[in-house]
Design an enzyme around this catalytic site. Structure first.
Site, PDB file in Angstrom:
ATOM      1  N   GLY A 153       0.759  -1.139   0.546  1.00 42.52           N
ATOM      2  CA  GLY A 153      -0.015  -0.226  -0.086  1.00 42.52           C
ATOM      3  C   GLY A 153       0.595   1.285  -0.136  1.00 42.52           C
ATOM      4  O   GLY A 153       0.346   2.786  -0.438  1.00 42.52           O
ATOM      5  N   GLU A 154       2.378   0.931   0.240  1.00 41.26           N
ATOM      6  CA  GLU A 154       3.147   2.871   0.012  1.00 41.26           C
ATOM      7  C   GLU A 154       2.789   3.412  -1.528  1.00 41.26           C
ATOM      8  O   GLU A 154       2.860   2.068  -1.966  1.00 41.26           O
ATOM      9  CB  GLU A 154       4.662   2.250   0.761  1.00 41.26           C
ATOM     10  CG  GLU A 154       4.922   1.576   2.090  1.00 41.26           C
ATOM     11  CD  GLU A 154       6.364   1.346   2.477  1.00 41.26           C
ATOM     12  OE1 GLU A 154       7.164   1.163   0.965  1.00 41.26           O
ATOM     13  OE2 GLU A 154       6.278   0.647   3.303  1.00 41.26           O
TER      14      GLU A 154
ATOM     15  N   HIS B  51      -9.322  27.693   3.574  1.00 39.49           N
ATOM     16  CA  HIS B  51     -10.214  28.182   4.698  1.00 39.49           C
ATOM     17  C   HIS B  51      -9.650  28.391   5.743  1.00 39.49           C
ATOM     18  O   HIS B  51     -10.799  29.138   6.180  1.00 39.49           O
ATOM     19  CB  HIS B  51     -11.165  26.257   5.103  1.00 39.49           C
ATOM     20  CG  HIS B  51     -11.910  25.861   6.436  1.00 39.49           C
ATOM     21  ND1 HIS B  51     -13.192  26.504   5.551  1.00 39.49           N
ATOM     22  CD2 HIS B  51     -11.482  26.215   7.848  1.00 39.49           C
ATOM     23  CE1 HIS B  51     -13.804  26.292   7.335  1.00 39.49           C
ATOM     24  NE2 HIS B  51     -12.948  26.325   8.146  1.00 39.49           N
TER      25      HIS B  51
ATOM     26  N   ASP C 126     -22.642  29.571   7.196  1.00 40.29           N
ATOM     27  CA  ASP C 126     -22.007  29.648   9.008  1.00 40.29           C
ATOM     28  C   ASP C 126     -21.132  30.892   9.248  1.00 40.29           C
ATOM     29  O   ASP C 126     -20.799  31.584   8.351  1.00 40.29           O
ATOM     30  CB  ASP C 126     -21.293  28.201   8.721  1.00 40.29           C
ATOM     31  CG  ASP C 126     -19.881  28.006   8.107  1.00 40.29           C
ATOM     32  OD1 ASP C 126     -19.420  28.909   7.689  1.00 40.29           O
ATOM     33  OD2 ASP C 126     -19.631  27.240   7.809  1.00 40.29           O
TER      34      ASP C 126
ATOM     35  N   LYS D 198     -24.713  28.368  12.595  1.00 42.25           N
ATOM     36  CA  LYS D 198     -24.735  26.669  12.504  1.00 42.25           C
ATOM     37  C   LYS D 198     -23.913  26.114  12.895  1.00 42.25           C
ATOM     38  O   LYS D 198     -22.764  26.846  13.831  1.00 42.25           O
ATOM     39  CB  LYS D 198     -23.583  27.026  10.685  1.00 42.25           C
ATOM     40  CG  LYS D 198     -23.394  25.157  10.680  1.00 42.25           C
ATOM     41  CD  LYS D 198     -23.176  25.079   9.819  1.00 42.25           C
ATOM     42  CE  LYS D 198     -21.221  24.542   9.986  1.00 42.25           C
ATOM     43  NZ  LYS D 198     -20.423  24.091   8.588  1.00 42.25           N
TER      44      LYS D 198
ATOM     45  N   ARG E 165     -22.153  22.747  14.406  1.00 43.43           N
ATOM     46  CA  ARG E 165     -21.733  21.259  13.936  1.00 43.43           C
ATOM     47  C   ARG E 165     -21.588  20.606  15.065  1.00 43.43           C
ATOM     48  O   ARG E 165     -21.374  20.416  15.168  1.00 43.43           O
ATOM     49  CB  ARG E 165     -20.344  21.308  13.370  1.00 43.43           C
ATOM     50  CG  ARG E 165     -19.859  20.130  12.176  1.00 43.43           C
ATOM     51  CD  ARG E 165     -18.658  20.460  11.580  1.00 43.43           C
ATOM     52  NE  ARG E 165     -18.766  20.819  10.460  1.00 43.43           N
ATOM     53  CZ  ARG E 165     -19.011  20.214   9.218  1.00 43.43           C
ATOM     54  NH1 ARG E 165     -19.462  18.497   9.626  1.00 43.43           N
ATOM     55  NH2 ARG E 165     -19.821  20.727   8.185  1.00 43.43           N
TER      56      ARG E 165
ATOM     57  N   THR F 239     -20.035  17.053   2.665  1.00 39.26           N
ATOM     58  CA  THR F 239     -21.021  16.205   2.455  1.00 39.26           C
ATOM     59  C   THR F 239     -22.292  17.112   1.928  1.00 39.26           C
ATOM     60  O   THR F 239     -22.621  16.027   1.569  1.00 39.26           O
ATOM     61  CB  THR F 239     -20.779  16.136   3.625  1.00 39.26           C
ATOM     62  OG1 THR F 239     -21.526  16.542   4.728  1.00 39.26           O
ATOM     63  CG2 THR F 239     -20.268  14.928   4.318  1.00 39.26           C
TER      64      THR F 239
ATOM     65  N   GLY G  51     -23.654  19.017   3.647  1.00 41.73           N
ATOM     66  CA  GLY G  51     -24.495  18.918   4.919  1.00 41.73           C
ATOM     67  C   GLY G  51     -24.731  20.847   5.472  1.00 41.73           C
ATOM     68  O   GLY G  51     -25.798  20.840   5.611  1.00 41.73           O
ATOM     69  N   THR G  52     -23.870  21.546   5.067  1.00 38.75           N
ATOM     70  CA  THR G  52     -23.688  22.960   5.849  1.00 38.75           C
ATOM     71  C   THR G  52     -24.879  23.398   4.634  1.00 38.75           C
ATOM     72  O   THR G  52     -25.561  24.481   5.004  1.00 38.75           O
ATOM     73  CB  THR G  52     -22.106  23.433   5.875  1.00 38.75           C
ATOM     74  OG1 THR G  52     -21.643  22.764   6.645  1.00 38.75           O
ATOM     75  CG2 THR G  52     -22.825  24.627   5.643  1.00 38.75           C
TER      76      THR G  52
HETATM   77  C1  R5P Z   1     -16.857  24.970   7.489  1.00 41.46           C
HETATM   78  O1  R5P Z   1     -16.843  25.376   7.457  1.00 41.46           O
HETATM   79  C2  R5P Z   1     -16.831  24.599   6.000  1.00 41.46           C
HETATM   80  O2  R5P Z   1     -16.610  26.376   5.479  1.00 41.46           O
HETATM   81  C3  R5P Z   1     -17.745  24.432   5.016  1.00 41.46           C
HETATM   82  O3  R5P Z   1     -18.824  25.064   5.740  1.00 41.46           O
HETATM   83  C4  R5P Z   1     -17.558  22.674   5.653  1.00 41.46           C
HETATM   84  O4  R5P Z   1     -16.269  22.331   5.636  1.00 41.46           O
HETATM   85  C5  R5P Z   1     -18.893  22.201   4.171  1.00 41.46           C
HETATM   86  O5  R5P Z   1     -19.180  20.552   4.982  1.00 41.46           O
HETATM   87  P1  R5P Z   1     -20.276  20.318   4.682  1.00 41.46           P
HETATM   88  O6  R5P Z   1     -20.566  20.029   2.952  1.00 41.46           O
HETATM   89  O7  R5P Z   1     -19.783  18.784   4.722  1.00 41.46           O
HETATM   90  O8  R5P Z   1     -21.185  20.699   5.514  1.00 41.46           O
END
Ligand code: R5P
Length: 318
Positions: free
Chosen positions: A43-44, A135, A174, A197, A199, A228, A230-231
């Site tokens: 796997g390396e 980020h 957020d 928001k 988390r 994902t 979700g946000t």
């Molecule tokens: C979080 O602070 C980032 O700016 C994004 O809002 C977040 O990472 C998005 O992640 P997900 O799509 O999983 O909610």
């Protein structure tokens, strides 16, 4: 000002995003050098730079997108290989910089992954990093050399402007995205709102409230990345509950689209999804996606770095 570097830049492409490597190489009119990554049976990863780099300045193009650990390690191996082969300066061009979200200890006994990722790359021989819409700008403090923090926001705002909904409201999904949303709102001359928001886990978020008036307006949700989904999902439902129109435009620099992100977003009335090619292949035909390439931005940054010119106009505004 230091003298421009001798010879053309050497572009080494990792395996994370070959179409982006090819596009940057085309714009720079250079032939990319492959890193020829292969795996040992255990796997390396093993890399071998296909062309000469001795005495040359090398730009390794490799977003550290999912699978993040694999791409970080491959980038580190490529940098190490270039350094050991006598390269002049090694720059990591990582438009999506993974681990940037782990920039502090929130609960206690946690690692600061962003710091460690910077230390690993620096130890491997990376002297400078070029990244897009990080980020967290803490990365610039964690990495011991220069970090050229570029922004794709003007490119994404131009694309959004082509078909902005009537009565738009730019929404930060957020609190961390507030400054980003302010930039979009300014560029689009639109009002803005912020979703508060919380988390709960890597895949679950909960909305506490909304700051700003969204009633009767069409949300344009902006974020640095979609992981994902979700946000975006939670923000959309909260906005509709607060009286926003039940259709949404989404813009994000990094389309990671992990797990069930595409299915999640397909369940929302998304009018347009505007993203860049910073991370990897675009999300596919199920979503109304417009992909804005960051290749010209990266090529221009490399061109300027190579002749020691300023990157001021390409930089992200913190
Ligand atoms: C979080 O602070 C980032 O700016 C994004 O809002 C977040 O990472 C998005 O992640 P997900 O799509 O999983 O909610």
């Amino acid at each position: 000002m230091a003298a421009p570097r001798a010879g053309a830049p050497v572009l080494v492409g990792g395996a994370a995003n070959p179409p982006l490597v090819a596009a940057v190489a085309r714009l720079l009119q250079v032939e990319p050098t492959s890193g020829q990554a292969e795996r040992f049976p255990d796997g390396e990863q093993h890399v071998d730079i296909a062309g000469p780099v001795r005495g040359r300045d090398v730009y390794v193009v490799q977003p550290t997108s999912p699978p993040v650990d694999q791409h970080v390690m491959e980038l580190a191996l490529l940098a190490d290989a270039c350094r050991r082969a006598g390269a002049g300066a090694v720059t990591a061009v990582a438009p999506y910089f993974g681990y940037a979200r782990q920039d502090r200890r929130v609960r206690g006994r946690e690692a600061i992954g962003a710091h460690l990722a910077c230390a690993v790359l620096h130890t491997a021989g990376v002297q400078r990093v070029v990244a897009v819409d990080l980020h967290s700008s803490a990365v610039a403090g964690f990495f011991p050399g220069p970090v050229e923090h570029l922004s794709a926001v003007p490119l994404l705002a131009d694309a959004l402007r082509e078909a902005l909904p009537p009565d738009p409201v730019v929404v930060a999904p957020d609190l961390g995205a507030t400054k980003l949303a302010m930039r979009y709102a300014r560029l689009l001359a639109a009002p803005m709102a912020v979703v508060h928001k919380l988390r709960m886990s890597g895949t679950e978020v909960a909305v506490q409230g909304i700051i700003g008036d969204v009633r009767g307006r069409t949300p344009v949700i902006v974020d640095d990345m979609i992981s994902t989904g979700g946000t975006i999902e939670a923000a959309f439902h909260a906005l509709v509950t607060a009286g926003a129109k039940a259709e949404v435009t989404v813009a994000a620099t990094h389309a990671l689209m992990v797990g069930t992100a595409v299915e999640r977003l397909c369940a929302l009335p998304i009018r347009r999804l505007v993203v860049t090619d910073s991370a990897g292949p675009p999300p596919g035909p199920l979503l109304p996606t417009q992909v804005v390439t960051v290749a010209p931005l990266l090529a221009e940054a490399i061109r300027r770095l190579h002749r020691n010119a300023s990157l001021a106009e390409l930089r992200a505004q913190e």
